[in-house]
Design an enzyme around this catalytic site. Sequence first.
Site, PDB file in Angstrom:
ATOM      1  N   THR A 177       0.852  -1.194   0.000  1.00  0.00           N
ATOM      2  CA  THR A 177       0.000   0.000   0.000  1.00  0.00           C
ATOM      3  C   THR A 177       0.884   1.238   0.000  1.00  0.00           C
ATOM      4  OG1 THR A 177      -1.749  -1.122   1.202  1.00  0.00           O
ATOM      5  CG2 THR A 177      -1.662   1.278   1.431  1.00  0.00           C
ATOM      6  N   ARG A 205     -14.227  -7.150  -0.682  1.00  0.00           N
ATOM      7  CA  ARG A 205     -13.544  -6.842   0.593  1.00  0.00           C
ATOM      8  C   ARG A 205     -12.897  -5.461   0.521  1.00  0.00           C
ATOM      9  NH1 ARG A 205      -8.074  -5.302   1.940  1.00  0.00           N
ATOM     10  NH2 ARG A 205      -7.613  -5.982   4.050  1.00  0.00           N
ATOM     11  N   GLY A 231      -4.903  -4.734   6.656  1.00  0.00           N
ATOM     12  CA  GLY A 231      -5.954  -3.748   6.882  1.00  0.00           C
ATOM     13  C   GLY A 231      -6.896  -4.015   8.036  1.00  0.00           C
TER      14      GLY A 231
END
Length: 310
Positions: A177, A205, A231
């Site tokens: 990320t 998701r 996450g």
Amino acid sequence: MPTDPVLVVHGGAWAMPDDMVEAHIRGVNNALAAGWRVLERGGSALDAVEEAVVVMEDDETFDAGRGSFLNRDGRIQLDALIMDGSTLRAGGVGCVEHLRNPVRAARKILSESPHVYFVGEGAEKFAAQHGLPLCRNEELVIPREVERLREYQAEANSHGNELFAPTTDDVTISHDTVGAVALDRNGNIAAATSTGGTLNKAPGRLGDSSLIGCGCYADNESAAASTTGWGEPIMKLVLAKWTCDRIAAGNLPEWAAQEAMNYLKQRVNGHGGIIVLDPHGHFGIAHNTPRMAWAYRTMKKQDAGVVREG
Ligand code: GLY
């Protein structure tokens, strides 16, 4: 008197192997250069974080934009958020499949919509109506990720479990990320985060990255933060806002970033990384994984690396 600008970017926190370090450092430095060009000509923190994140979305090294992880169905679904600390305006997109640069769509939402968050088809329709090109999902998929998913699902099948998922404390699983936080000459701060989410995730998701306060937050009265990592644990702690609140209470970003990582580990056994910047130009970079790609620039100094000592 104008404020001295600051820009900090990250490109994922995990046990990044040696042969991937160079590409990550190059990638975060390219993002830093793009964001800094905006800040040095007097542009806004908001524009700077957008431009920095676009560079990493375009770089296949990272789990954002083209080259992201594939979900269980072999498709790419992207999430992104951008937030302006001076107004608290924010724009987020979730589960988009036809946008090369989801952070651009998030920015359009922030600037041109009364709403804050769009998902799926509605997000893409909004983006197209506001001038962003749509692409085919296949254009976002690269062979490296097809192979990665194939290997992963073969391993899962060998465990007799096609829904097999790694544990959230497995730091060998890539978490690339990307994100950026910036302070501009007017003293305003902003943050942005973008991701392809987790490998083999269930379709639909949504992770932490595009949720306000979880993967990203910005408020001139506290700080700007962007997180990376698994996450679900980060969401449970609303970790970006948690960190900014520590700064509003009088702590320095360097301390708050490290505390956030300790809290993530102790409270929910999570792992990841965070960058955080206050309106005075103090910043913190911390991770509880073996490595995290980071880079920063101030008027006096510029640096990048994959390990940040606490
Ligand atoms: N931090 C990215 C995700 O879990 O989706």
